[in-house]
Scaffold this active site. Sequence first.
Site, PDB file in Angstrom:
ATOM      1  N   CYS A   2       0.834  -1.201   0.000  1.00 24.04           N
ATOM      2  CA  CYS A   2       0.000   0.000   0.000  1.00 24.04           C
ATOM      3  C   CYS A   2       0.868   1.251   0.000  1.00 24.04           C
ATOM      4  O   CYS A   2       2.045   1.215   0.337  1.00 24.04           O
ATOM      5  CB  CYS A   2      -0.897   0.012   1.237  1.00 24.04           C
ATOM      6  SG  CYS A   2      -1.886  -1.482   1.433  1.00 24.04           S
ATOM      7  N   ARG A  27       1.173   1.605  -6.018  1.00 18.75           N
ATOM      8  CA  ARG A  27       1.374   0.657  -4.923  1.00 18.75           C
ATOM      9  C   ARG A  27       0.066   0.007  -4.482  1.00 18.75           C
ATOM     10  O   ARG A  27       0.087  -0.947  -3.701  1.00 18.75           O
ATOM     11  CB  ARG A  27       2.030   1.359  -3.739  1.00 18.75           C
ATOM     12  CG  ARG A  27       3.424   1.855  -4.027  1.00 18.75           C
ATOM     13  CD  ARG A  27       4.017   2.503  -2.785  1.00 18.75           C
ATOM     14  NE  ARG A  27       4.293   1.519  -1.762  1.00 18.75           N
ATOM     15  CZ  ARG A  27       5.470   0.943  -1.553  1.00 18.75           C
ATOM     16  NH1 ARG A  27       6.486   1.257  -2.332  1.00 18.75           N
ATOM     17  NH2 ARG A  27       5.642   0.069  -0.601  1.00 18.75           N
ATOM     18  N   TRP A  74      -3.817  -1.749  -1.329  1.00 19.63           N
ATOM     19  CA  TRP A  74      -3.820  -3.029  -2.026  1.00 19.63           C
ATOM     20  C   TRP A  74      -4.325  -4.038  -1.007  1.00 19.63           C
ATOM     21  O   TRP A  74      -3.648  -4.332  -0.014  1.00 19.63           O
ATOM     22  CB  TRP A  74      -2.420  -3.386  -2.507  1.00 19.63           C
ATOM     23  CG  TRP A  74      -2.364  -4.555  -3.457  1.00 19.63           C
ATOM     24  CD1 TRP A  74      -2.505  -4.531  -4.808  1.00 19.63           C
ATOM     25  CD2 TRP A  74      -2.143  -5.924  -3.113  1.00 19.63           C
ATOM     26  NE1 TRP A  74      -2.384  -5.789  -5.334  1.00 19.63           N
ATOM     27  CE2 TRP A  74      -2.180  -6.671  -4.316  1.00 19.63           C
ATOM     28  CE3 TRP A  74      -1.953  -6.610  -1.914  1.00 19.63           C
ATOM     29  CZ2 TRP A  74      -1.997  -8.054  -4.350  1.00 19.63           C
ATOM     30  CZ3 TRP A  74      -1.774  -7.992  -1.940  1.00 19.63           C
ATOM     31  CH2 TRP A  74      -1.796  -8.696  -3.142  1.00 19.63           C
ATOM     32  N   ASN A 100       0.661  -0.421   5.974  1.00 22.83           N
ATOM     33  CA  ASN A 100       1.031  -1.337   4.900  1.00 22.83           C
ATOM     34  C   ASN A 100       1.622  -2.570   5.545  1.00 22.83           C
ATOM     35  O   ASN A 100       2.523  -2.470   6.383  1.00 22.83           O
ATOM     36  CB  ASN A 100       2.061  -0.684   3.967  1.00 22.83           C
ATOM     37  CG  ASN A 100       2.556  -1.637   2.887  1.00 22.83           C
ATOM     38  OD1 ASN A 100       1.848  -2.540   2.479  1.00 22.83           O
ATOM     39  ND2 ASN A 100       3.788  -1.424   2.440  1.00 22.83           N
ATOM     40  N   GLY A 101       1.133  -3.746   5.169  1.00 17.12           N
ATOM     41  CA  GLY A 101       1.689  -4.965   5.735  1.00 17.12           C
ATOM     42  C   GLY A 101       0.602  -5.903   6.212  1.00 17.12           C
ATOM     43  O   GLY A 101      -0.576  -5.759   5.890  1.00 17.12           O
ATOM     44  N   GLU A 479      10.116 -13.060 -20.168  1.00 12.97           N
ATOM     45  CA  GLU A 479       9.785 -11.677 -19.843  1.00 12.97           C
ATOM     46  C   GLU A 479       8.719 -11.123 -20.783  1.00 12.97           C
ATOM     47  O   GLU A 479       7.814 -10.410 -20.348  1.00 12.97           O
ATOM     48  CB  GLU A 479      11.059 -10.822 -19.898  1.00 12.97           C
ATOM     49  CG  GLU A 479      10.843  -9.337 -19.670  1.00 12.97           C
ATOM     50  CD  GLU A 479      10.275  -8.986 -18.306  1.00 12.97           C
ATOM     51  OE1 GLU A 479       9.867  -7.830 -18.126  1.00 12.97           O
ATOM     52  OE2 GLU A 479      10.226  -9.860 -17.413  1.00 12.97           O
ATOM     53  N   LYS A 483       5.089  -9.730 -19.507  1.00  8.68           N
ATOM     54  CA  LYS A 483       4.575  -8.391 -19.807  1.00  8.68           C
ATOM     55  C   LYS A 483       3.173  -8.469 -20.392  1.00  8.68           C
ATOM     56  O   LYS A 483       2.298  -7.682 -20.037  1.00  8.68           O
ATOM     57  CB  LYS A 483       5.508  -7.666 -20.782  1.00  8.68           C
ATOM     58  CG  LYS A 483       6.778  -7.145 -20.164  1.00  8.68           C
ATOM     59  CD  LYS A 483       6.488  -5.978 -19.226  1.00  8.68           C
ATOM     60  CE  LYS A 483       7.588  -5.829 -18.192  1.00  8.68           C
ATOM     61  NZ  LYS A 483       7.563  -6.836 -17.134  1.00  8.68           N
ATOM     62  N   GLU A 486       0.732  -9.393 -17.608  1.00  8.89           N
ATOM     63  CA  GLU A 486       0.562  -8.359 -16.596  1.00  8.89           C
ATOM     64  C   GLU A 486      -0.405  -7.268 -17.024  1.00  8.89           C
ATOM     65  O   GLU A 486      -1.251  -6.838 -16.234  1.00  8.89           O
ATOM     66  CB  GLU A 486       1.914  -7.711 -16.274  1.00  8.89           C
ATOM     67  CG  GLU A 486       2.838  -8.546 -15.419  1.00  8.89           C
ATOM     68  CD  GLU A 486       4.158  -7.851 -15.177  1.00  8.89           C
ATOM     69  OE1 GLU A 486       4.615  -7.869 -14.027  1.00  8.89           O
ATOM     70  OE2 GLU A 486       4.721  -7.272 -16.137  1.00  8.89           O
ATOM     71  N   HIS A 502       8.352 -30.713 -26.259  1.00  7.40           N
ATOM     72  CA  HIS A 502       8.107 -31.515 -25.060  1.00  7.40           C
ATOM     73  C   HIS A 502       6.825 -31.088 -24.348  1.00  7.40           C
ATOM     74  O   HIS A 502       6.751 -31.127 -23.117  1.00  7.40           O
ATOM     75  CB  HIS A 502       9.309 -31.423 -24.122  1.00  7.40           C
ATOM     76  CG  HIS A 502      10.552 -31.993 -24.706  1.00  7.40           C
ATOM     77  ND1 HIS A 502      10.876 -33.331 -24.644  1.00  7.40           N
ATOM     78  CD2 HIS A 502      11.548 -31.409 -25.414  1.00  7.40           C
ATOM     79  CE1 HIS A 502      12.025 -33.547 -25.265  1.00  7.40           C
ATOM     80  NE2 HIS A 502      12.458 -32.403 -25.746  1.00  7.40           N
ATOM     81  N   LYS A 601       3.171  -2.329  -7.555  1.00  5.47           N
ATOM     82  CA  LYS A 601       4.523  -2.157  -8.058  1.00  5.47           C
ATOM     83  C   LYS A 601       5.557  -2.868  -7.195  1.00  5.47           C
ATOM     84  O   LYS A 601       6.407  -3.587  -7.694  1.00  5.47           O
ATOM     85  CB  LYS A 601       4.839  -0.658  -8.143  1.00  5.47           C
ATOM     86  CG  LYS A 601       6.238  -0.340  -8.649  1.00  5.47           C
ATOM     87  CD  LYS A 601       6.396  -0.726 -10.104  1.00  5.47           C
ATOM     88  CE  LYS A 601       7.727  -0.331 -10.669  1.00  5.47           C
ATOM     89  NZ  LYS A 601       7.924  -0.868 -12.016  1.00  5.47           N
TER      90      LYS A 601
END
Length: 606
Positions: A2, A27, A74, A100-101, A479, A483, A486, A502, A601
């Site tokens: 957060c 955040r 968040w 936050n936490g 990557e 992207k 996301e 495979h 983030k």
Amino acid sequence: MCGIVGYVGPREGVPVVLEALRHLEYRGYDSAGVAVHCGDRLAVLRAAGKLSNLTEKAYAAGLRGHLALGHTRWATHGAPIERNAHPHTDEAGRVAVVHNGIIENFRELKRELERLGVRFSSDTDSEVIAHLLARAGGDLAAAAVAVRSRLRGQYAVAAIALGDPGTVVAFRNGPPLVVGLGEGENLVASDPAAVIAMTRRCIHLEDGDVAIVRADGAAFLDASGSPVERAVVTLDWEPGEVERGGFRHFMLKEIHEQPGAVSETLHALFPDAGAPSLAHLGLDAATLRRFTAVRLVACGTSWHAALVGKFYLERLARVACEVEYASEFRYREPLLSAGTLVVGITQSGETADTIAAMRLAGGAGASLATVCNVRGSLAERLAAFRLGTHAGPEIGVASTKAFTTQLVALLALALAWRDAKGLPASETGALLERAWALPYDIEGALGHADELAAVAEELRRATDALYLGRGALYPLALEGALKLKEISYLHAEGYPAGEMKHGPIALLDENFPVIALCPAGELAEKVRSNIEEVRARNAPVYVIGDASDARLGELARAVIPLPALPWPLQPIAAAVPLQLLAYEVAVRRGCDVDQPRNLAKSVTVE
């Protein structure tokens, strides 16, 4: 994860806090809120959804006061609805907190408080902190010291009290907090990005610290409750770097900032352009020769950078290297020794799992280094050796310029190690000399945005995609797929091209697009063979690679050019079209590029 802000000073607190929260919305954007000391009361406003919802309410309410808290959430405990938004207060409205936490023992604390007659108004773990502070007695700083010892878990907390109109108190265990030092005004925030508009001078709290922040200064108590001095860090960011600057999204701006970010990072790591030495960072030749192995620990995009780093360290420097998910590293009792260098790779320097992995490694006797983008962050404070990236603040949740500068830093480490071991200097020098031209290669890649937009138009209706690469470009396939997942919410997988047979080849048909990385070089023929296999299953192929290869032109619906580069530089250049492709697909699918759903983030809690 957060966003936290606290302000004390001569200005009206609400506009200052809302502006700072704007720079922290990445955040968390499930809900937002502010609390303001309005003389005879603590006024609290909260809103579900994005910060803009709160901003409308706050300006309509016309709250006035010079002491304020703000929060972007968040969600962890409790649904993302208004009553669970922060700040939280005690029943009498004497104390307001933002957090936050995760408070691991909040249920037992809540039961204890309920037995004392306390009524809760939210489903969050955070609300217990407000009630505990209000009942602790003494001033707010003394209450924070008392309450801190009762909390188990990870937390960053900022609080204000009705009886102390000139003080923000903050304390942490795990998630980051910084104090921004202004002129006659000060801020508390969970990220330096929130303070840069007011000041470049900040102080990072250590675990266990309590900060007592007033307009004229800040004082600190350590974990034992004793007064302590903390170092002031000067941020190397400009205020304009946390604005979009005419770009539609922060992500697009940050993609376009990569030529400068790569150049700045190269110059910072190799100030003598002709010498691959990191002696100025403590990693002189003798120190590097002392290490017999290296472990790279990271999460998410940084883990993909680490996979490329393994190719650099083993192929260029001939150093045994292992890559570890930081979130798994400490659960398998890794074998470490004084001869092992453990490198934590983290954009923010505060990623909870990476920090925990570094602490475990340090406790086991390994030496610590970090590749990090934030000066003075916890990763930098833990590490003996700091390979700082110079990407500037990265606001878009999907990492772009942080990733490419991490690759530059890992390449620099490999080249310095290679030089320290006395491997052929001519090859080292030639590669370093070519690396200085990377910003121009990235500029060239940015020039193909229109072609990538045309590919994105074809991909927008897909439900799945497969990314393929070989060698040091296999991690770029991972990557690229990440992207796309996301920011466009389109399912994608990255795979080593040789592994396609495979399993994943069973998925392919005319509706399953494949994006293949195939630049000119030692593995081009093998990747081309894999593309032939894809086309035999009628899957559409889009290639990022060698535009002069006629056969690729026959096989692919589009070939996006990559310049001819030595293999170590290919991943840095290849990142750019992959980022642009994901961006263009997300825009066409109507997704929120900078603030994708369910993501934040910086992952600062487990």
